[in-house]
Design a protein around this motif. Structure first.
Motif, mmCIF file in Angstrom:
data_model
loop_
_atom_site.group_PDB
_atom_site.id
_atom_site.type_symbol
_atom_site.label_atom_id
_atom_site.label_comp_id
_atom_site.label_asym_id
_atom_site.label_seq_id
_atom_site.Cartn_x
_atom_site.Cartn_y
_atom_site.Cartn_z
ATOM 1 N N PHE A 1 0.843 -1.187 0.000
ATOM 2 C CA PHE A 1 0.000 0.000 0.000
ATOM 3 C C PHE A 1 0.877 1.235 0.000
ATOM 4 O O PHE A 1 1.796 1.377 0.819
ATOM 5 C CB PHE A 1 -0.928 -0.011 1.222
ATOM 6 N N GLU A 2 0.570 2.119 -0.915
ATOM 7 C CA GLU A 2 1.373 3.324 -1.098
ATOM 8 C C GLU A 2 1.113 4.316 0.022
ATOM 9 O O GLU A 2 -0.023 4.491 0.468
ATOM 10 C CB GLU A 2 1.028 3.948 -2.454
ATOM 11 N N ASN A 3 2.158 4.994 0.442
ATOM 12 C CA ASN A 3 2.019 5.984 1.503
ATOM 13 C C ASN A 3 1.261 7.205 0.985
ATOM 14 O O ASN A 3 1.256 7.493 -0.211
ATOM 15 C CB ASN A 3 3.388 6.409 2.036
ATOM 16 N N ILE A 4 0.615 7.913 1.903
ATOM 17 C CA ILE A 4 -0.128 9.119 1.551
ATOM 18 C C ILE A 4 0.795 10.314 1.709
ATOM 19 O O ILE A 4 1.370 10.527 2.784
ATOM 20 C CB ILE A 4 -1.375 9.279 2.451
ATOM 21 N N SER A 5 0.918 11.094 0.638
ATOM 22 C CA SER A 5 1.793 12.262 0.701
ATOM 23 C C SER A 5 1.145 13.366 1.528
ATOM 24 O O SER A 5 -0.074 13.554 1.512
ATOM 25 C CB SER A 5 2.076 12.773 -0.725
ATOM 26 N N GLY A 6 1.973 14.117 2.248
ATOM 27 C CA GLY A 6 1.460 15.217 3.055
ATOM 28 C C GLY A 6 0.503 14.757 4.127
ATOM 29 O O GLY A 6 -0.593 15.281 4.258
ATOM 30 N N LEU A 7 0.916 13.748 4.896
ATOM 31 C CA LEU A 7 0.020 13.182 5.901
ATOM 32 C C LEU A 7 -0.418 14.232 6.917
ATOM 33 O O LEU A 7 -1.576 14.273 7.322
ATOM 34 C CB LEU A 7 0.722 12.024 6.608
ATOM 35 N N ILE A 8 0.486 15.078 7.345
ATOM 36 C CA ILE A 8 0.129 16.050 8.374
ATOM 37 C C ILE A 8 0.690 17.413 7.999
ATOM 38 O O ILE A 8 1.818 17.524 7.501
ATOM 39 C CB ILE A 8 0.656 15.600 9.754
#
Length: 474
Positions: free
Chosen positions: A231-238
């Motif tokens: 599963f690909e990471n989400i960019s700009g998590l926080i």
């Protein structure tokens, strides 16, 4: 080596590389990929879609009630014994074959606007079903997002556990060398062995948590759990800036955008139309009807004159004491069967009329039906108000949790920086024999715990933001 063989090997390697890259690409899922897969495969969403289709059919059927009813009946049979001949309407005591054909037309021209209000009611129910389908889809997207974030959190926790183990393993190798050479305190080595097992157990727990999160997630997506998935990471998590909307802004957006509120409002409109449908039972019903009928009988015959003959009547006249019979000229006839087609044509008849049904007394059925529909309307209104209250409370709670996670995240950032610096110093001191193993392990555990807490706070904040965005209808 043959030049053609070399070219063939190169091409095969290229194709294999392309295939390997495609396989890797297929195994990696983005959040948007997972949402699309869930919308395609989720069983609850399919059920909701079937309910929507049923409501569309009900709406179409209610509109078709405006059309007249046209029906045809046809029968054929054999009658043996005393019966009424359908051709002559006289009693017959013979076996005969009969057949009838009828066409009936009936249309309602007034029924207290029952049909028109039923159309409105079913239209509102159809729109409510459409919104309920959208509500199910929105809830599913939120569940997928939460599950996806849980997987990313579990992956990060696993990587942190591996990093902790790698640091411990480096120290364990160094201390083992000292232990083997008889240098330093041997307890340092055994304590580090204990820390190493603790870190290994942490990896086992983290791996199990990740597998559980993936299993729950693929079940939600209705996918095969056997194949390996990434599963690909989400960019700009926080973001560094705080969430831009207030709890009241989120609630107002929810009232405008969420399908939940729209569906319940349509249910209110449908219940209001249901009252008008029930009231139509107070009014007369006027309809126009028409019939076209014909019949056939095997006993029906057509008689034709074939001549005449002189026959005695059975009476006598007396002339000069002599009886003379009375004669008459009697015509002769021969019968021929009338064909099936001719009888259907000759016996054709039609009926046209108007029917009026006036409700005088029906056991207060109409009155009770209206009262029940009013109760249903009140229930749907209360359901909407209850839903608004629950959503307002949930939004305020989610907003408070988001603020808390945001503040905790930034506080933990400072804590991580402080503990990382503390561990760096203690590691240098421990490697140089200035500090002991207890100080080193405490410093390491403080840093590791701070990193774990920071990671949890980061994903908790992201989760709360996603929930608030869901409430806003995004």
């Amino acid at each position: 080596m043959n030049k053609k063989v070399i070219i063939l090997i190169v091409l095969l390697n290229i194709f294999n590389s392309i295939g390997f890259a495609q396989n890797n690409q297929q195994k990696q899922f983005t959040l948007n990929d997972c949402i699309l897969i869930a919308i395609e495969n989720n069983i609850d969403l399919k059920k909701s879609n079937l309910q929507k289709k049923s409501s569309i059919i009900n709406y179409k059927q209610s509109k078709n009630e405006l059309l007249p009813n046209l029906n045809m009946n046809y029968n054929i049979g054999v009658n043996d014994g005393r019966s009424i001949d359908p051709f002559t309407n006289s009693y017959s005591n013979q076996e005969l074959t009969f057949s009838t054909l009828g066409v009936n037309l009936n249309t309602t021209i007034f029924n207290g606007f029952r049909v028109l209000n039923s159309i409105k009611q079913n239209k509102f129910n159809m729109k409510a079903s459409e919104m309920e389908l959208e509500e199910t889809k929105q809830n599913l997207i939120l569940q997928v997002t939460i599950g996806y974030i849980q997987i990313l959190n579990s992956k990060d926790l696993l990587e942190l556990s591996k990093s902790r183990l790698a640091t411990t393993e480096t120290q364990l190798k160094r201390l083992k060398t000292h232990y083997d050479e008889g240098v330093g305190n041997p307890v340092d080595y055994t304590n580090m062995q204990g820390q190493y097992t603790i870190d290994k157990i942490s990896i086992v727990d983290a791996e199990n948590n990740l597998k559980t999160a993936v299993l729950d997630f693929v079940t939600l997506l209705n996918l095969d759990s056997d194949s390996e998935k990434d599963f690909e990471n989400i960019s700009g998590l926080i973001e560094s800036d705080k969430y831009a909307f207030s709890a009241n802004d989120v609630y107002n957006d929810a009232l405008q955008n969420l399908a939940t509120f729209k569906s319940k409002q349509f249910r209110i409109d449908a219940a209001d139309s249901g009252i008008k449908v029930a009231r139509s039972n107070y009014y007369p019903e006027i309809s126009v009807f028409g019939q076209l009928n014909t019949n056939y009988s095997s006993a029906a015959e057509l008689f034709n004159e074939t001549g005449s003959s002189i026959t005695e009547t059975g009476d006598f006249v007396t002339i000069a004491n002599q009886d003379y019979p009375v004669l008459q000229n009697e015509k002769q006839f021969s019968g021929t069967k009338i064909s099936y087609e001719d009888q259907f044509d000759n016996n054709l008849n039609s009926v046209v009329g108007i029917s009026v049904r006036v409700p005088l007394f029906n056991g207060f059925r109409a009155k009770n039906s209206v009262q029940l529909q009013k109760i249903e309307l009140e229930e749907t209104v209360l359901e909407l108000e209850s839903t608004k209250l629950l959503f307002k409370q949930a939004i305020e709670q989610a907003y408070n949790n988001m603020e808390s996670a945001f503040s905790r995240y930034h506080i933990l950032l400072d804590q991580v920086m402080a503990f990382e610096e503390s561990f760096r110093v203690n590691e240098v001191r421990f490697n140089n024999g200035v500090s002991n193993i207890v100080e080193y392990i405490n410093s390491k555990n403080n840093m590791d715990g701070a990193q774990l807490n920071l990671n949890k706070a980061k994903y908790e904040y992201v989760l709360r933001v996603k929930i608030l965005e869901y409430y806003r209808g995004l």
